[in-house]
Scaffold this motif. Structure first.
Motif, mmCIF file in Angstrom:
data_model
loop_
_atom_site.group_PDB
_atom_site.id
_atom_site.type_symbol
_atom_site.label_atom_id
_atom_site.label_comp_id
_atom_site.label_asym_id
_atom_site.label_seq_id
_atom_site.Cartn_x
_atom_site.Cartn_y
_atom_site.Cartn_z
ATOM 1 N N MET A 292 4.745 6.161 7.162
ATOM 2 C CA MET A 292 4.733 4.767 7.578
ATOM 3 C C MET A 292 4.711 4.715 9.103
ATOM 4 S SD MET A 292 7.702 3.296 5.023
ATOM 5 C CE MET A 292 7.699 1.697 5.816
ATOM 6 N N ALA A 293 3.628 4.214 9.668
ATOM 7 C CA ALA A 293 3.507 4.070 11.115
ATOM 8 C C ALA A 293 3.929 2.641 11.456
ATOM 9 C CB ALA A 293 2.073 4.334 11.553
ATOM 10 N N VAL A 294 5.099 2.508 12.092
ATOM 11 C CA VAL A 294 5.682 1.177 12.301
ATOM 12 C C VAL A 294 6.148 0.986 13.746
ATOM 13 C CG1 VAL A 294 6.424 0.985 9.892
ATOM 14 C CG2 VAL A 294 7.979 1.932 11.564
ATOM 15 N N ARG A 295 6.072 -0.250 14.211
ATOM 16 C CA ARG A 295 6.633 -0.584 15.526
ATOM 17 C C ARG A 295 8.136 -0.762 15.442
ATOM 18 N NH1 ARG A 295 3.081 -5.586 17.395
ATOM 19 N NH2 ARG A 295 3.185 -5.893 15.166
ATOM 20 N N ASN A 296 8.579 -1.391 14.372
ATOM 21 C CA ASN A 296 9.990 -1.705 14.199
ATOM 22 C C ASN A 296 10.605 -0.678 13.247
ATOM 23 O OD1 ASN A 296 12.462 -2.755 13.277
ATOM 24 N ND2 ASN A 296 11.763 -4.865 13.517
ATOM 25 N N THR B 236 0.831 -1.196 0.000
ATOM 26 C CA THR B 236 0.000 0.000 0.000
ATOM 27 C C THR B 236 0.867 1.247 0.000
ATOM 28 O OG1 THR B 236 -1.754 -1.173 1.191
ATOM 29 C CG2 THR B 236 -1.826 1.231 1.244
ATOM 30 N N THR B 237 1.897 1.249 0.837
ATOM 31 C CA THR B 237 2.829 2.375 0.887
ATOM 32 C C THR B 237 3.496 2.576 -0.466
ATOM 33 O OG1 THR B 237 3.250 2.023 3.244
ATOM 34 C CG2 THR B 237 4.917 3.247 2.008
ATOM 35 N N ARG B 238 3.968 1.495 -1.076
ATOM 36 C CA ARG B 238 4.668 1.585 -2.352
ATOM 37 C C ARG B 238 3.776 2.169 -3.442
ATOM 38 N NH1 ARG B 238 5.346 -0.735 -7.089
ATOM 39 N NH2 ARG B 238 3.718 -2.290 -6.771
ATOM 40 N N VAL B 239 2.557 1.663 -3.553
ATOM 41 C CA VAL B 239 1.671 2.111 -4.634
ATOM 42 C C VAL B 239 1.212 3.546 -4.399
ATOM 43 C CG1 VAL B 239 -0.534 1.710 -5.798
ATOM 44 C CG2 VAL B 239 0.980 -0.209 -5.283
ATOM 45 N N LEU B 240 0.909 3.910 -3.165
ATOM 46 C CA LEU B 240 0.522 5.309 -2.905
ATOM 47 C C LEU B 240 1.683 6.253 -3.210
ATOM 48 C CD1 LEU B 240 -1.658 5.072 0.326
ATOM 49 C CD2 LEU B 240 -2.410 5.404 -2.037
ATOM 50 N N ALA B 241 2.900 5.852 -2.830
ATOM 51 C CA ALA B 241 4.078 6.675 -3.141
ATOM 52 C C ALA B 241 4.268 6.781 -4.651
ATOM 53 C CB ALA B 241 5.323 6.092 -2.479
ATOM 54 N N LEU B 242 4.018 5.702 -5.358
ATOM 55 C CA LEU B 242 4.106 5.697 -6.816
ATOM 56 C C LEU B 242 3.136 6.710 -7.415
ATOM 57 C CD1 LEU B 242 5.255 4.281 -9.385
ATOM 58 C CD2 LEU B 242 3.332 2.672 -9.177
#
Length: 118
Positions: free
Chosen positions: A58-62, A45-51
């Motif tokens: 990006m909201a991430v734990r790690n 999802t992140t990749r395609v929206l950025a595209l």
């Protein structure tokens, strides 16, 4: 099996990709927060929206995994606008810090996508 690949009224089917569905869409000027963006469907999802020109948070734990995904996306899409912020949805203090950090960025929030955790 033919039922699942048959195109519906939208012109898409269950086998359509995110790139196919978003083709022709210009997301420039939009901001999206994606939880769970360091793996699986959150990464795609992140990749395609950025595209499509969306500024993705990006909201991430790690954070290390998030950094790796961000680097891979920017390598593939040099114009990508992607940031990582730490967020553990199981911790209210983490949620508050994330909200404060995002609010201080002064960016609008146009889309919020929450990946379910089981």
């Amino acid at each position: 099996m033919w039922l699942f690949s048959r195109k519906g009224p939208s012109g898409f089917s269950s086998s359509s990709t995110a790139e196919e569905v978003t083709r022709g869409i210009d997301g420039t000027g939009l901001t999206a927060i994606i939880t769970g963006a360091s793996s699986g469907i959150g990464t795609e999802t992140t990749r395609v929206l950025a595209l499509r020109g969306v500024h993705v948070i990006m909201a991430v734990r790690n954070m290390a995994a998030g950094k790796d995904v961000k680097e891979a996306i920017v390598k593939e899409i040099p114009t990508a606008k992607v940031d990582t912020l730490e967020l553990d949805l199981g911790s209210l203090s983490s949620v508050r810090k994330f909200a404060s950090d995002f609010k201080s960025s002064k960016r609008p929030l146009n889309t919020l996508m929450l990946k379910e955790y089981f």
